[in-house]
Scaffold this motif. Sequence first.
Motif, PDB file in Angstrom:
ATOM      1  N   LEU A   1       1.007  -1.276  -0.243  1.00  0.00           N
ATOM      2  CA  LEU A   1       0.453   0.044   0.056  1.00  0.00           C
ATOM      3  C   LEU A   1       0.552   1.727   0.528  1.00  0.00           C
ATOM      4  CD1 LEU A   1      -2.479  -1.035   2.529  1.00  0.00           C
ATOM      5  CD2 LEU A   1      -2.862  -0.260  -0.005  1.00  0.00           C
ATOM      6  N   HIS A   2       2.383   1.833   0.826  1.00  0.00           N
ATOM      7  CA  HIS A   2       2.504   2.833   0.453  1.00  0.00           C
ATOM      8  C   HIS A   2       3.195   2.764  -0.227  1.00  0.00           C
ATOM      9  CE1 HIS A   2       3.157   2.278   5.536  1.00  0.00           C
ATOM     10  NE2 HIS A   2       1.659   2.613   5.301  1.00  0.00           N
ATOM     11  N   ALA A   3       3.874   1.876  -0.815  1.00  0.00           N
ATOM     12  CA  ALA A   3       4.118   1.476  -2.097  1.00  0.00           C
ATOM     13  C   ALA A   3       3.997   2.090  -3.312  1.00  0.00           C
ATOM     14  CB  ALA A   3       5.594  -0.273  -2.728  1.00  0.00           C
ATOM     15  N   PHE A   4       2.628   1.939  -3.248  1.00  0.00           N
ATOM     16  CA  PHE A   4       1.538   1.643  -4.778  1.00  0.00           C
ATOM     17  C   PHE A   4       1.378   3.777  -4.023  1.00  0.00           C
ATOM     18  CE2 PHE A   4      -2.812   3.390  -5.552  1.00  0.00           C
ATOM     19  CZ  PHE A   4      -2.958   2.953  -7.058  1.00  0.00           C
ATOM     20  N   GLY A   5       1.380   4.073  -3.476  1.00  0.00           N
ATOM     21  CA  GLY A   5       0.911   6.083  -2.709  1.00  0.00           C
ATOM     22  C   GLY A   5       2.411   6.173  -3.239  1.00  0.00           C
ATOM     23  N   SER A   6       3.165   5.769  -3.759  1.00  0.00           N
ATOM     24  CA  SER A   6       4.633   6.620  -3.792  1.00  0.00           C
ATOM     25  C   SER A   6       4.558   7.337  -5.154  1.00  0.00           C
ATOM     26  CB  SER A   6       5.578   5.835  -3.831  1.00  0.00           C
ATOM     27  OG  SER A   6       5.560   5.296  -4.812  1.00  0.00           O
ATOM     28  N   PHE A   7       2.749   7.294  -6.636  1.00  0.00           N
ATOM     29  CA  PHE A   7       3.260   7.970  -6.967  1.00  0.00           C
ATOM     30  C   PHE A   7       1.434   7.322  -7.502  1.00  0.00           C
ATOM     31  CE2 PHE A   7       1.919   6.451 -11.702  1.00  0.00           C
ATOM     32  CZ  PHE A   7       2.436   7.674 -12.711  1.00  0.00           C
ATOM     33  N   GLN A   8       1.356   8.273  -8.475  1.00  0.00           N
ATOM     34  CA  GLN A   8      -0.238   8.469  -8.275  1.00  0.00           C
ATOM     35  C   GLN A   8      -0.346   9.512  -9.733  1.00  0.00           C
ATOM     36  OE1 GLN A   8      -3.175   6.955  -7.331  1.00  0.00           O
ATOM     37  NE2 GLN A   8      -3.677   7.648  -9.232  1.00  0.00           N
ATOM     38  N   LEU A   9      -1.165   8.597 -10.661  1.00  0.00           N
ATOM     39  CA  LEU A   9      -1.691   9.690 -12.212  1.00  0.00           C
ATOM     40  C   LEU A   9      -2.651  10.254 -12.521  1.00  0.00           C
ATOM     41  CD1 LEU A   9      -0.621  10.138 -15.354  1.00  0.00           C
ATOM     42  CD2 LEU A   9      -2.073   8.426 -15.227  1.00  0.00           C
ATOM     43  N   LEU A  10      -2.335  11.811 -12.421  1.00  0.00           N
ATOM     44  CA  LEU A  10      -4.117  12.698 -12.137  1.00  0.00           C
ATOM     45  C   LEU A  10      -4.258  13.053 -12.820  1.00  0.00           C
ATOM     46  CD1 LEU A  10      -2.246  14.359  -8.993  1.00  0.00           C
ATOM     47  CD2 LEU A  10      -4.038  12.621  -8.818  1.00  0.00           C
ATOM     48  N   CYS A  11      -5.210  13.890 -13.452  1.00  0.00           N
ATOM     49  CA  CYS A  11      -6.563  13.836 -14.829  1.00  0.00           C
ATOM     50  C   CYS A  11      -7.525  14.968 -14.478  1.00  0.00           C
ATOM     51  CB  CYS A  11      -6.274  13.134 -15.443  1.00  0.00           C
ATOM     52  SG  CYS A  11      -7.437  11.699 -14.718  1.00  0.00           S
ATOM     53  N   ALA A  12      -7.644  15.452 -14.891  1.00  0.00           N
ATOM     54  CA  ALA A  12      -8.688  16.358 -14.362  1.00  0.00           C
ATOM     55  C   ALA A  12     -10.106  16.335 -15.285  1.00  0.00           C
ATOM     56  CB  ALA A  12      -8.272  18.022 -15.871  1.00  0.00           C
ATOM     57  N   LEU A  13     -10.239  15.379 -15.902  1.00  0.00           N
ATOM     58  CA  LEU A  13     -11.927  14.674 -16.330  1.00  0.00           C
ATOM     59  C   LEU A  13     -12.034  13.230 -16.099  1.00  0.00           C
ATOM     60  CD1 LEU A  13     -11.333  15.868 -20.323  1.00  0.00           C
ATOM     61  CD2 LEU A  13     -12.157  17.597 -17.872  1.00  0.00           C
ATOM     62  N   ARG A  14     -12.912  13.091 -16.059  1.00  0.00           N
ATOM     63  CA  ARG A  14     -13.252  11.299 -15.959  1.00  0.00           C
ATOM     64  C   ARG A  14     -13.521  10.784 -17.185  1.00  0.00           C
ATOM     65  NH1 ARG A  14     -14.897   9.489 -11.301  1.00  0.00           N
ATOM     66  NH2 ARG A  14     -16.265   8.246 -12.697  1.00  0.00           N
ATOM     67  N   GLN A  15     -14.472  11.137 -18.250  1.00  0.00           N
ATOM     68  CA  GLN A  15     -14.589  10.618 -19.973  1.00  0.00           C
ATOM     69  C   GLN A  15     -13.430  10.493 -20.766  1.00  0.00           C
ATOM     70  OE1 GLN A  15     -18.228  12.317 -20.333  1.00  0.00           O
ATOM     71  NE2 GLN A  15     -18.942   9.836 -18.662  1.00  0.00           N
ATOM     72  N   GLY A  16     -13.017   9.997 -21.644  1.00  0.00           N
ATOM     73  CA  GLY A  16     -12.278  10.563 -22.937  1.00  0.00           C
ATOM     74  C   GLY A  16     -11.232  10.258 -22.651  1.00  0.00           C
ATOM     75  N   ALA A  17     -10.210  10.032 -23.315  1.00  0.00           N
ATOM     76  CA  ALA A  17      -8.779   8.926 -23.255  1.00  0.00           C
ATOM     77  C   ALA A  17      -8.323   9.672 -22.542  1.00  0.00           C
ATOM     78  CB  ALA A  17      -8.105   9.358 -24.973  1.00  0.00           C
TER      79      ALA A  17
ATOM     80  N   GLY B   1      -8.951  11.135 -19.939  1.00  0.00           N
ATOM     81  CA  GLY B   1      -9.749  10.688 -18.622  1.00  0.00           C
ATOM     82  C   GLY B   1      -9.635   9.985 -17.371  1.00  0.00           C
ATOM     83  N   THR B   2     -10.045   9.943 -16.353  1.00  0.00           N
ATOM     84  CA  THR B   2      -9.592   8.445 -15.403  1.00  0.00           C
ATOM     85  C   THR B   2     -10.362   7.005 -15.866  1.00  0.00           C
ATOM     86  OG1 THR B   2     -12.090   9.134 -14.387  1.00  0.00           O
ATOM     87  CG2 THR B   2     -10.249   9.808 -13.131  1.00  0.00           C
TER      88      THR B   2
ATOM     89  N   TYR C   1      -5.677   3.108 -10.944  1.00  0.00           N
ATOM     90  CA  TYR C   1      -4.641   3.772 -11.874  1.00  0.00           C
ATOM     91  C   TYR C   1      -4.344   5.176 -11.918  1.00  0.00           C
ATOM     92  CZ  TYR C   1      -3.795  -1.231 -12.124  1.00  0.00           C
ATOM     93  OH  TYR C   1      -3.350  -2.089 -11.780  1.00  0.00           O
ATOM     94  N   ALA C   2      -5.214   5.630 -12.247  1.00  0.00           N
ATOM     95  CA  ALA C   2      -6.202   7.158 -12.582  1.00  0.00           C
ATOM     96  C   ALA C   2      -7.172   7.739 -11.668  1.00  0.00           C
ATOM     97  CB  ALA C   2      -6.294   7.221 -14.297  1.00  0.00           C
ATOM     98  N   MET C   3      -6.687   9.312 -11.002  1.00  0.00           N
ATOM     99  CA  MET C   3      -7.685   9.139 -10.427  1.00  0.00           C
ATOM    100  C   MET C   3      -7.310  10.911 -10.268  1.00  0.00           C
ATOM    101  SD  MET C   3      -6.711  10.415  -6.324  1.00  0.00           S
ATOM    102  CE  MET C   3      -6.543   9.003  -5.385  1.00  0.00           C
ATOM    103  N   THR C   4      -8.753  11.687 -10.468  1.00  0.00           N
ATOM    104  CA  THR C   4      -9.438  13.455 -10.934  1.00  0.00           C
ATOM    105  C   THR C   4      -8.853  14.029  -9.871  1.00  0.00           C
ATOM    106  OG1 THR C   4     -11.092  13.801 -10.087  1.00  0.00           O
ATOM    107  CG2 THR C   4     -11.353  12.494 -11.732  1.00  0.00           C
TER     108      THR C   4
END
Length: 660
Positions: free
Chosen positions: A474-490, A492-493, A585-588
């Motif tokens: 869990l801690h290793a997963f929290g070391s990186f996060q892909l963020l985006c502005a939208l939910r939909q579209g290529a 988006g999340t 993997y991707a989060m707004t």
Amino acid sequence: MSHDPRLDLLSIDPASKLLRPLDIAFGRFLAAQDPQAHAALPLLGAVLSRQQADGHLCLDLTAWSVLADESDWPISWKNALSQALESPTAFSTSCLLDTPDGQRQAGSPLVLDGPRLYLRRYWNHEQRVARAIAARLAHAPAAPAHLGEQLARLFPSPGDNTLDWQRVACALAARGAFTVITGGPGTGKTTTVVRLLGLLQTLHQREAARPLRIRLAAPTGKAAARLQSSISAQVAQLDVDEAVRASIPHQVDTLHRLLGARPDTRRFRHDASHPLHLDVLVIDEASMIDLEMMSAVLAALPDDARLILLGDKDQLSSVEAGAVLGDLCRRADAGHYSEATAQWLADVTGDRIDAWVREDGLALDQQVAMLRHSHRFGADSGIGQLAQRVNEGNVARVRELLLRPHVDIAWTDAAAGSSPLGAWVLHGGRERFARTDGDAMPQGYGYYLHRLWETRPDGLAGMAAHESWARGVLHAFGSFQLLCALRQGAWGTEGLNRQITALLHQEGLIDASKEWYEGRPVLVTRNDYSLGLMNGDVGVVLRVPDEQGQQHLRVAFEVAGGGAEGATRLRFVQPARLGELETVYAMTVHKSQGSEFDHAALVLPGEASAVLTRELLYTGITRARRWFSLLATENSIAASLGNLCRRQSGLPAALARYSP
């Protein structure tokens, strides 16, 4: 039945997205309730409903023409509204509309307060919040005896007359029933509040038989867990008596858990009739609190309790309507302290704040403290400089910074055609950062998956070994996060999560042939009180043994509360028991608030979008502790910097109305 021509204004193409079906239905409802109402009033109600969905508390009729120009409103709308607003009596007789004095149409669905049109529910919440805060500002407790002595103990002066904003914040909070402490990343908000709690307990226990009852809370489970971890680490180092240290709580609750949320209702167990049992309430990540939640918190707060809000005023506002912290901190940059406050601080702390004194200081201004020095990001930090320049909104200065090589920020121009997605996912895109020999480098999702497979305990190992392994994953997963502005579209999340799942599957790091597979990260999207999981909690699917040694897929969560000394709890949940969730993997950026990651990577869409704002870009940047990656075109960066989100609200005006 005869045709109602007023409804023609609501007959618009749904593809325009100016109004949702719900907004149109509300406008039709208003028209049916008052057949004599001016034609523009049902339309205004529909637009107001849309405004509320976009986070605004009201519709400012003095600014409607600007809103119309920005929204490309139909000419029929503009003409109807122009005619109505030019007539002082256009809405005066409608049963749909009330005024603040309640003398026109009490109980009507709309309220017109000066130039601001409200849905009644939100006007009621705004007035309650304003009255409650104003009452606390008017009846603040006297500054405790020995305050200066204890401040000097907790904040020893280096002897060079350096202004210490953390000390100032503690002094103001010690004399107030309501205090706001704001500041950017690394300015020491948590450090300040830990020392403040030590200060308040020390001063209280000198004169009282029992310690203060202190509760700590945050809007989401992730934010609560992060604050709990920080509190636990810092209390041990606090220079106070052991009895005081023992009386400072480590557990942090979500606001829903604190108030006692009732499933399938907007009501809470604690309210004005059943207040919370506490003397001090501290709420972290206050930028995420919407108006309705703030109204519920203030209603449940005992009259003699202190409320302390912590947060970054420049972050994105809440998903729901309102921008409470932003409204409360609108004047924080310039201070607006009175001469009396400045002199009192100089006498008690030795700090001189003369540069932040203004003649127009309000009662609220005297209880807002802004921490102005980042201890995390030094003068040479690319992340710190980028966040500052984004807040300034200067496109040229942001571009100049991004074009320079940095050890902690990397920009890829999406218009160039090469996507770093694969590199990010596997190893954090480390080749895009400047580096010197021996530097630590950013990680991607390959890091946590390698840890999952390579450090798994032997099948015969006990549960303690598997819990330790699960925490590590869990801690290793929290070391990186892909963020985006939208939910939909290529970009988006939804699109990114599909792409990343396929890429990791191709690399042999996961087996995504089934919905539930080991290594899948999931985000809870709705509070589940039966499981003790809150909206925003993140877990990873792992294979762990039961009491008989049989291996089963379980989702491991690390949640706040319940552990010794405030330690987080590890919870394993059967996938079938989980309700609303999504792969993460991707989060707004909105969902990431309250979280921090060693490496955060932000994707902005290339096309124009109202979602792209300065606050969104700033919030994405400040989720990164050590490295920040950006995939965006120059146009999307410029669009974000030029779009400063200002939610329409009457809270500052209401506070001025009720304040002394």
